[in-house]
Write an enzyme that holds these catalytic residues in place. Structure first.
Site, PDB file in Angstrom:
ATOM      1  CG  HIS A 208      -3.672   8.792   9.141  1.00 56.53           C
ATOM      2  ND1 HIS A 208      -2.972   7.669   8.771  1.00 56.53           N
ATOM      3  CD2 HIS A 208      -3.129   9.180  10.322  1.00 56.53           C
ATOM      4  CE1 HIS A 208      -2.040   7.397   9.676  1.00 56.53           C
ATOM      5  NE2 HIS A 208      -2.118   8.305  10.635  1.00 56.53           N
TER       6      HIS A 208
ATOM      7  CG  ASP B 181     -10.494   9.106   0.620  1.00 60.72           C
ATOM      8  OD1 ASP B 181     -10.178   9.088   1.835  1.00 60.72           O
ATOM      9  OD2 ASP B 181     -11.629   8.785   0.214  1.00 60.72           O
TER      10      ASP B 181
ATOM     11  CG  ASP C 132      -1.854  10.709  17.458  1.00 58.21           C
ATOM     12  OD1 ASP C 132      -1.865  11.004  18.665  1.00 58.21           O
ATOM     13  OD2 ASP C 132      -1.617  11.546  16.557  1.00 58.21           O
TER      14      ASP C 132
ATOM     15  CD  GLU D 151      -2.583  12.643  11.657  1.00 56.13           C
ATOM     16  OE1 GLU D 151      -2.519  12.077  12.766  1.00 56.13           O
ATOM     17  OE2 GLU D 151      -1.610  13.172  11.099  1.00 56.13           O
TER      18      GLU D 151
END
Length: 583
Positions: free
Chosen positions: A509, A554, A199, A563
């Site tokens: 991710h 994956d 993020d 992630e």
């Protein structure tokens, strides 16, 4: 480390024998994923560890796999046109409990420098691998440079980022204070630093102690990435590229210190952004919370930075030390301020109810930097707990980092105190060596939590520290075996570092990698690794009845297993850099 390989014939003796029907055919270009090994390779003199996975119905994501026609293997040149050696596969081992497979695990004595494959009759050829002196240098630099790709508030230019160039995102100027911060007026400028994970948020806890892990590499081996080795904007300034990149995060951490010395806990949006590029993620960002945990982690990292940056920039080093002192003072006045997400904030919490390890980290680093009695008194009143448990990386591992620094600075630490710590570190390291020897795929953990790959590497750091002060071949081999696991010697046959190895994560991710339109993800990012709790199972398809070491996917939505995160890449940087210096 035990060697399970039967005696092999050297090449000259083999060539003197008549070929058999089981000898390798020419390499056709097809690779068998049943042969699992380190996809980059091995150091000269180190054993080549590989496993031949035998079919087990638990792992239903693969078709039934053939068994070897006979329990032998061939070591061949990369093209398969020459046989270098032949030997017997190891005896069959049942690793179904954690790995969901039965395997023939084998250790092959090191061949000479070069490029090779393993061939097993009835199964086929392995991925290629090298035997080389600077084996992990490119992966190490890639792992360090991944932090450049995570820079906030900065354009990544094509000259430095290649095809992963992008506009700047998140100027992070004039941010509002969330009520949880304790501030009701004003705004904060907090540009720069690294995005924490997949993020676009920034967290003090998970920025400070990973920074400390990488600064530890500098203290243990010297400059691991000299000027102009990383191709970052600062390259060519006459100073270490490694410290140039570390300073990016330290600069940001300094902006998160309040006027009273305490540290705001995080700088985030209220909710996670979608899978878009940084410059397209435009939700309001807030300064959220203040905590003893963040403040002490900052104090530890800043005090350590004051040592490491002295020659780089003496004035900057003094700034870091002064900030560390202010943070220590605030924590003493506010010793138990925990952080819990406010009701309207759902980004990473990094909360903890126990500050013990944070106190150890801060006190140890401040003492090693200053030599002042106050910090030694704090350590002697509450001696560091030397322990290692998987799954505690961002709640407890900073305590171990404090221990490492106390061992490192023997000129300041009282002899009896230091010797007691070293004996405990050796005891923990020895127990990890025993686990490596007994565990599936010869890695050091039995419990697989969120970010399990970082647990493997943090365990390797414990063993590296023991080796620094009480060198033993078993430590070195266990560290190498742990890295073998990360780069492909695992039941998935995956090299978990994007861009390094033959089979690597392609759908990590990571928002930029998902949104940039480039097939390959940003390189140098370590996937979190198997996580049997599968907190994302509503978004992710895992193998049915997957055992713990198979609980990885994956897939882009898999934040629980695929992630990336600063505190996962940081121990990888340390371990690869350490191995390059201690191979």
């Amino acid at each position: 480390m035990r060697n399970l390989t039967a005696t092999i014939c050297v090449a000259l003796l083999l060539f003197a024998c008549a070929p058999s029907d089981g000898d390798p055919p020419p390499f056709s270009g097809e690779v068998s994923e049943q042969i699992q090994l380190h996809q980059i390779g091995y150091y000269p003199g180190a054993p080549v560890r590989f496993s031949v996975s035998l079919y087990d119905a638990v792992r239903d994501s693969l078709a039934p796999a053939p068994a070897p026609e006979e329990p032998v293997y061939f070591l061949t040149t990369i093209s398969g046109d020459s046989i270098v050696a032949r030997g017997e596969l190891g005896t069959e081992e049942d690793w179904t409990e954690n790995a969901g497979a039965r395997v023939r695990y084998t250790e092959l004595s090191s061949p000479g420098r070069g490029e090779y494959r393993i061939y097993v009759p009835g199964i086929g050829y392995s991925y290629p691998f090298s035997v080389a002196d600077d084996l992990h240098q490119e992966a190490f630099r890639g792992a360090v440079k991944s932090f450049y790709y995570q820079r906030a508030s900065q354009e990544l230019r094509e000259v430095h980022a290649g095809k992963w160039h992008r506009p700047a995102g998140h100027p992070d100027l004039g941010a509002r204070f969330h009520p949880s911060s304790g501030r009701t007026t004003g705004r904060l400028d907090s540009p720069g630093g690294w995005y924490d994970a997949g993020d676009y948020n920034k967290y003090v806890v998970n920025g400070a102690f990973p920074l400390g892990q990488m600064l530890a590499l500098w203290e243990d081996v010297g400059d691991p990435a000299a000027d102009a080795t990383l191709n970052i904007p600062e390259s060519g300034n006459g100073k270490s590229d490694f410290l140039d990149e570390m300073k990016v995060e330290m600069d940001w951490l300094l902006t998160m210190q309040d006027e009273d010395g305490g540290l705001f806990h995080k700088f985030t949006t209220k909710n996670f952004e979608g899978m878009v590029m940084p410059h397209e993620a435009t939700s309001d960002r807030y300064v959220v919370g203040k905590s003893t945990h963040a403040t002490l982690d900052f104090a530890g990292a800043a005090a350590q930075a004051a040592r490491v940056f002295r020659e780089y920039d003496a004035g900057y080093a003094e700034q870091c030390l002064a900030a560390a002192r202010r943070a220590w003072a605030w924590a003493k006045a506010n010793p138990a301020v925990s952080f819990v997400n406010p009701k309207d904030v759902s980004t990473g919490q990094y909360g903890d109810v126990d500050t013990y390890d944070e106190w150890v980290f801060a006190a140890a680093e401040l003492f090693c930097t200053t030599g002042e009695q106050e910090f030694l008194n704090a350590l002697q009143a509450n001696p560091p707990k030397v322990r290692y448990n998987a799954g505690e990386s961002w709640t407890a591992y900073m305590g171990m980092m404090g221990v490492y620094s106390l061992l490192r600075h023997e000129d300041r630490v009282p002899l009896e105190f230091r010797e007691a710590l070293l004996a405990e570190v050796i005891g923990v390291a020895d127990s990890l060596v025993e686990q490596v020897a007994a565990n599936a795929y010869r890695q050091p953990i039995n419990t697989f939590e969120w970010g399990s790959n970082s647990d493997v590497l943090n365990a390797a750091m414990v063993m590296a520290t023991a080796h620094n002060y009480a060198p033993k071949p078993d430590y070195l081999e266990a560290i190498r075996a742990s890295v073998d696991y990360i780069f492909g010697h695992n039941p998935l046959g995956v090299s978990f570092l994007t861009g390094f190895g033959e089979k690597t994560p392609m759908f990590i991710h990571h928002r930029q990698s998902a949104a940039d339109g480039i097939p390959e993800p940003v390189p140098g990012l370590l996937s979190g690794g198997p996580n049997p709790k599968q907190q994302d199972r509503q978004y992710t398809t895992y193998p049915t009845m997957a055992r713990p070491m198979q609980s990885w996917a994956d897939q882009e939505p898999s934040y629980a297993s695929n992630e990336i995160c600063l505190n996962w890449n940081a121990p990888l940087v340390y371990v690869l850099g350490w191995l390059e210096a201690n191979q």
